[in-house]
Enzyme design. Structure first.
Site, PDB file in Angstrom:
ATOM      1  CG  HIS A  53      -2.005  -1.061   1.095  1.00 21.15           C
ATOM      2  ND1 HIS A  53      -3.159  -0.884   0.353  1.00 21.15           N
ATOM      3  CD2 HIS A  53      -2.073  -2.318   1.591  1.00 21.15           C
ATOM      4  CE1 HIS A  53      -3.895  -1.977   0.415  1.00 21.15           C
ATOM      5  NE2 HIS A  53      -3.259  -2.869   1.153  1.00 21.15           N
ATOM      6  CG  HIS A  74      -1.856  -6.858  -2.056  1.00 15.83           C
ATOM      7  ND1 HIS A  74      -1.296  -5.616  -2.248  1.00 15.83           N
ATOM      8  CD2 HIS A  74      -2.865  -6.679  -1.177  1.00 15.83           C
ATOM      9  CE1 HIS A  74      -1.937  -4.734  -1.514  1.00 15.83           C
ATOM     10  NE2 HIS A  74      -2.890  -5.347  -0.864  1.00 15.83           N
ATOM     11  CG  ASN A  77      -2.996  -6.065  -6.995  1.00 22.73           C
ATOM     12  OD1 ASN A  77      -2.869  -7.278  -6.879  1.00 22.73           O
ATOM     13  ND2 ASN A  77      -3.554  -5.518  -8.048  1.00 22.73           N
ATOM     14  CB  ALA A  78      -1.933  -1.186  -3.216  1.00 23.77           C
ATOM     15  NE  ARG A  85      15.217   5.598 -19.281  1.00 18.95           N
ATOM     16  CZ  ARG A  85      14.598   5.512 -20.451  1.00 18.95           C
ATOM     17  NH1 ARG A  85      13.277   5.421 -20.471  1.00 18.95           N
ATOM     18  NH2 ARG A  85      15.270   5.520 -21.590  1.00 18.95           N
ATOM     19  CG  ASP A 106      -8.635 -12.462  -7.537  1.00 17.31           C
ATOM     20  OD1 ASP A 106      -7.760 -12.168  -8.382  1.00 17.31           O
ATOM     21  OD2 ASP A 106      -9.337 -11.599  -6.956  1.00 17.31           O
ATOM     22  CB  ILE A 108     -10.347 -10.445 -10.293  1.00 18.13           C
ATOM     23  CG1 ILE A 108     -11.487 -11.461 -10.469  1.00 18.13           C
ATOM     24  CG2 ILE A 108     -10.855  -9.018 -10.409  1.00 18.13           C
ATOM     25  CD1 ILE A 108     -12.224 -11.351 -11.772  1.00 18.13           C
ATOM     26  CG  HIS A 109      -6.739  -8.543  -7.202  1.00 18.40           C
ATOM     27  ND1 HIS A 109      -7.901  -9.173  -6.832  1.00 18.40           N
ATOM     28  CD2 HIS A 109      -6.637  -7.440  -6.412  1.00 18.40           C
ATOM     29  CE1 HIS A 109      -8.476  -8.491  -5.856  1.00 18.40           C
ATOM     30  NE2 HIS A 109      -7.736  -7.444  -5.572  1.00 18.40           N
ATOM     31  CG  ASP A 132      -6.532  -8.694  -0.887  1.00 19.95           C
ATOM     32  OD1 ASP A 132      -6.117  -8.397   0.245  1.00 19.95           O
ATOM     33  OD2 ASP A 132      -6.939  -7.850  -1.703  1.00 19.95           O
TER      34      ASP A 132
END
Length: 243
Positions: A53, A74, A77-78, A85, A106, A108-109, A132
């Site tokens: 995150h 994950h 993601n995030a 570079r 899944d 999807i991600h 997740d």
């Protein structure tokens, strides 16, 4: 929910750890935030710290891994993307020996090609599959749910906020492993490691769980060739499988 965001605060986390009788095993930090170095120093050897995150660049993430962070929350993601570079968190983690990479399989991600690339980049011994999943996982149908008090709409395997942003997953971990093998081309033996031995090693509990050995907890799934569950064994006792 933005109201719940906190800057790295080791004293607060250790209070939570005490209140929960040691249940906190893993915490995610965005290493670009002030106080990260002190946070990592205070938690070394006490709580596993993962990077995620985050908007951290390569150097900031590399410093966090050098200071004791041992995982990526994950992968992809995030966080900033991996580019030639600006390799960011992904490149820093790949360069740091012993750092594990979680990944959501899944369907999807993350695109299957990116999942395959991650397994090649980190190797079978450093990848961890995660679900997740949020509260709607296992519910009988589509509908409206909440995640951290935010409204989430679930349609099929996709859970989103009102603006279309993915809001966790509604796929359980076993299904993620099966998707990784069936739909993404990950070898079965590599996917199994990523849901058993590797996460156990990451959390330092491999002496108790994560592989089939004398003295370890007997939690097992027996599958058929189609990766359907034939038997569930929990703590050495067989549990009936629902039709």
């Amino acid at each position: 929910n933005e109201a719940y965001l906190r800057e790295p605060d080791a004293a607060m986390l250790l209070r939570l750890q005490e209140a929960s009788n040691g249940l906190v095993r893993l915490v995610t930090v965005a290493p670009e935030l002030p106080g990260t170095a002190e946070f990592l120093a205070a938690l070394r050897g006490r709580v596993r710290v993962s990077v995620g995150h985050t908007t951290a660049d390569y150097d900031t993430a590399a410093a966090a891994f050098a200071q004791g962070a041992g995982q990526v929350t994950h992968l992809y993601n995030a966080m900033p993307p991996f580019t030639h570079r600006a390799p960011g968190v992904i490149g820093a983690a790949a360069d740091a020996p012993g750092v594990f990479a979680e990944i959501i399989c899944d369907g999807i991600h993350i695109h299957p090609s990116a999942v395959r690339a991650a397994f090649r980049l980190f190797g079978k011994d450093r990848m961890i599959l995660i679900s997740d999943s949020m509260a709607a996982t296992g519910m009988p149908g589509d509908g409206d749910y909440t995640l951290g008090e935010l409204p989430v709409h679930v349609c099929g395997r996709r859970a989103t906020l009102h603006d279309g942003t993915l809001a966790g997953s509604v796929t359980n971990l076993f299904s993620c492993m099966r998707i990784a093998v069936r739909e993404m081309g990950i070898p079965l033996e590599h996917a199994v490691l990523a849901v058993t031995r590797n996460p156990a090693r990451s959390l330092g509990v491999e002496s108790e769980v994560g592989s089939i050995e004398p003295g370890k907890v007997a939690d097992l799934l027996v599958l058929d060739e189609a990766l359907q569950i034939k038997h569930i064994i929990h703590r050495g006792r067989r549990i009936p499988v629902s039709a």
